[in-house]
Design an enzyme around this catalytic site. Structure first.
Site, PDB file in Angstrom:
ATOM      1  N   HIS A 161      -0.186  -6.848  36.827  1.00  0.00           N
ATOM      2  CA  HIS A 161      -1.640  -7.039  36.784  1.00  0.00           C
ATOM      3  C   HIS A 161      -2.111  -7.476  38.168  1.00  0.00           C
ATOM      4  CE1 HIS A 161      -5.554  -8.825  35.808  1.00  0.00           C
ATOM      5  NE2 HIS A 161      -5.505  -8.191  34.657  1.00  0.00           N
ATOM      6  N   CYS A 194      -6.527  -3.124  36.278  1.00  0.00           N
ATOM      7  CA  CYS A 194      -7.625  -3.947  35.748  1.00  0.00           C
ATOM      8  C   CYS A 194      -8.869  -3.698  36.600  1.00  0.00           C
ATOM      9  CB  CYS A 194      -7.227  -5.415  35.766  1.00  0.00           C
ATOM     10  SG  CYS A 194      -8.529  -6.504  35.149  1.00  0.00           S
ATOM     11  N   HIS A 208      -6.978  -2.058  31.844  1.00  0.00           N
ATOM     12  CA  HIS A 208      -7.968  -3.067  31.438  1.00  0.00           C
ATOM     13  C   HIS A 208      -9.302  -2.560  31.951  1.00  0.00           C
ATOM     14  CE1 HIS A 208      -5.171  -6.867  31.310  1.00  0.00           C
ATOM     15  NE2 HIS A 208      -4.800  -5.926  30.462  1.00  0.00           N
ATOM     16  N   ASP A 266     -11.553  -5.731  28.547  1.00  0.00           N
ATOM     17  CA  ASP A 266     -11.077  -6.998  29.108  1.00  0.00           C
ATOM     18  C   ASP A 266     -12.037  -8.094  28.689  1.00  0.00           C
ATOM     19  OD1 ASP A 266      -9.440  -8.692  30.508  1.00  0.00           O
ATOM     20  OD2 ASP A 266      -9.264  -7.408  32.244  1.00  0.00           O
ATOM     21  N   HIS A 267     -12.256  -9.062  29.541  1.00  0.00           N
ATOM     22  CA  HIS A 267     -13.123 -10.183  29.149  1.00  0.00           C
ATOM     23  C   HIS A 267     -14.475  -9.687  28.656  1.00  0.00           C
ATOM     24  CE1 HIS A 267     -10.866 -12.293  32.638  1.00  0.00           C
ATOM     25  NE2 HIS A 267     -10.094 -12.095  31.600  1.00  0.00           N
ATOM     26  N   TYR A 279     -12.877 -14.216  25.569  1.00  0.00           N
ATOM     27  CA  TYR A 279     -12.110 -13.489  24.559  1.00  0.00           C
ATOM     28  C   TYR A 279     -12.691 -13.598  23.150  1.00  0.00           C
ATOM     29  CZ  TYR A 279      -8.616 -12.173  27.945  1.00  0.00           C
ATOM     30  OH  TYR A 279      -7.978 -11.596  29.011  1.00  0.00           O
TER      31      TYR A 279
END
Ligand code: CS2
Ligand code: MN
Length: 368
Positions: free
Chosen positions: A206, A244, A271, A316-317, A330
Site C-alpha cells: 500500500h 490506493c 482502493h 476506501d475511506h 469506515y
C-alpha cells in the site's frame, strides 16, 4: 472488478456482516486480526474463526489488510530475521484458508496521518482532514501527545501508550535514509516472495499516506517511479501493489490513470476514493464522486475498465454522514454509496463497450 469491503471484525466494527452482504455486488470482506501485534504469528485457530463467521453470510475472506511489518524489518535491525520467519508462518496459515492477497505497508512508525478525524465539509458531514501547517510546524511528539490525549482522535500508531516507544523509534530512524529503507524492503521481499509463489498468495504494498516525507521519517512508496523500483526489487508477479487512489492522488504530480496502465498485471488490490486538495497543501476526504473532489474517479474507473481489471477492489475511506457513529473513515453509509458510484461508472462503461458507442469515449465528461 471484484468488489470487497473492509471489515474490522466482530465486536470491533459498527458495520455488521449482514449489512455488508446487502451492499450490491460485494463478494467478500477485507479483514485482519487487528489485535495481534506486528511481528507475531497469526494463529490458525483465530483465522479459522473468522472464516466461519464470514462464510456464514456467503462472503469470502480472500483479501487481508494488513499483515503489518515489524519495525525491526523496516529498520534493518539484527533481529529482523525472527520477524520475517514469523511473517512467513502467517503467510502459510493464511494460504491454508485460501487467502489470495495480503496488503501491507512499509511506512515507518505510523500508518496514515491526518490532523483531524472529523473535519467539516460544506454539507455538514465530516471526514478525515489534513492540515499541513499543523504537521510542518509541530514537534511530532507534541502532536502525538495532543492527538493521543483525545480518545476521539486516536489513529493507528498514535495510541497514548505507545508514546515511549515512539520516542525510541524516532531516534532509531534518525539515520535511516530512503535508500536504506528500500534495501530493507528488498531484504524482506527476497525472503517472503518465494514463499508466496509456493503458496500462491500475493503481496500488495500500500502506498504511503500521505506520500511524502513526514516528521523527518523516510517514505518510499510515493510515486510512479518508486512503485516501478519496488516492483523491480523482486521481479515476480507475487510482488505486487495495492493501488490506493486516495493516497497516491494526494500528490498532484501522480497520474493514477498512467499507473493503472503501467502496472496492470501487478495491481492485486485497488482502493478507490476521492480527496479534495487545497492550494495551501491541506486536504480533506470527500465522497467518491468525481465532482466532489480533486481526483477524476470516473477516469480512474475507466482505466480499470479499459484494462479489464479482474482484481479485488474496495471503496476506501468514506465521510461520516446521516449521524452515523463509526470508526473514522469506515462507516457503512458513505462507503456503500461509494460502491454504487463505482458500479454505476463500471456498468456504464460496460454498456458503452457492448453497444459500441464509438463517438462517446467518456459519457461523464460531457456533464462536467
Ligand atoms: C488506510 C490504511 O488508505 C487506507 O487504506 O485505511 O490504513 C491502509 O489500510 C494501510 O496502510 C494498508 O497497510
Ligand atoms: Mn488505501
Amino acid at each position: 472488478m471484484r468488489m470487497v469491503f473492509r471489515w474490522f471484525g466482530e465486536g470491533n466494527d459498527s458495520v455488521t456482516l449482514p449489512q455488508i452482504k446487502q451492499i450490491p455486488g460485494v463478494e467478500g470482506v477485507v479483514w485482519a486480526l487487528h489485535d495481534i501485534p506486528p511481528g507475531e504469528i497469526w494463529p490458525k485457530a483465530r483465522i479459522l474463526k473468522v472464516k466461519k463467521q464470514v462464510e456464514r453470510y456467503g462472503l469470502h475472506l480472500d483479501v487481508v489488510e494488513s499483515v503489518n511489518i515489524h519495525e525491526s524489518i523496516k529498520l534493518g535491525r539484527a533481529d529482523r530475521d525472527r520477524y520475517i520467519t514469523n511473517y512467513i508462518e502467517t503467510i502459510k496459515n493464511l494460504a491454508a484458508v485460501d487467502v489470495k492477497v495480503i496488503c501491507y505497508n512499509f511506512m515507518p512508525v505510523f500508518d496514515w496521518i491526518r490532523t483531524d478525524l472529523y473535519g467539516s465539509l460544506p454539507d455538514k458531514s465530516t471526514a478525515l482532514f489534513y492540515e499541513k501547517a499543523k504537521v510542518t510546524d509541530m514537534d511530532p511528539l507534541e502532536l502525538v501527545k495532543k492527538i493521543a490525549a483525545n480518545p476521539d482522535y486516536t489513529m493507528p500508531g498514535w495510541e497514548p501508550e505507545r508514546l515511549e516507544i515512539l520516542k525510541d523509534l524516532f531516534a532509531a530512524y534518525l539515520d535511516v535514509t530512503e535508500n536504506d529503507l528500500i534495501a530493507h524492503l528488498q531484504y524482506f521481499l527476497e525472503r517472503v516472495i518465494p514463499v508466496c509463489e509456493e503458496y500462491d498468495i500475493k503481496l500488495a504494498i500500500h502506498p504511503d499516506d500521505p506520500p511524502w516525507e513526514i516528521f523527518g521519517l523516510p517514505r518510499i512508496v510515493t510515486t510512479q517511479e518508486r512503485l516501478r523500483d519496488i516492483l523491480n526489487l523482486v521481479p515476480s508477479n507475487y510482488n505486487g501493489i495495492t493501488l490506493c487512489s486516495g493516497a497516491l492522488g494526494l500528490r498532484r504530480d501522480n497520474d493514477i490513470v498512467s499507473m493503472i496502465h503501467e502496472f496492470q498485471e501487478r495491481i492485486h488490490f485497488a482502493h478507490i476514493r476521492n480527496v479534495k486538495l487545497f492550494g495551501n497543501g491541506d486536504f480533506i476526504e470527500t465522497s467518491h464522486r468525481t465532482n466532489d473532489g480533486s481526483l477524476g474517479i470516473d477516469e480512474i474507473v475507466r482505466a480499470y475498465h479499459d484494462i479489464d481489471f479482474t482484481g479485488y477492489t474496495r471503496p476506501d475511506h468514506g465521510r461520516h454522514i446521516w449521524d452515523e457513529q463509526c470508526r473514522p473513515g469506515y462507516g457503512l453509509y458513505d462507503r456503500a454509496l461509494g460502491i454504487m458510484y463505482l458500479w454505476g461508472l463500471w456498468d456504464a462503461y460496460q454498456l458503452v463497450k457492448r453497444k459500441g458507442v464509438s463517438n462517446v469515449t467518456n459519457p461523464f465528461e460531457l456533464e462536467r
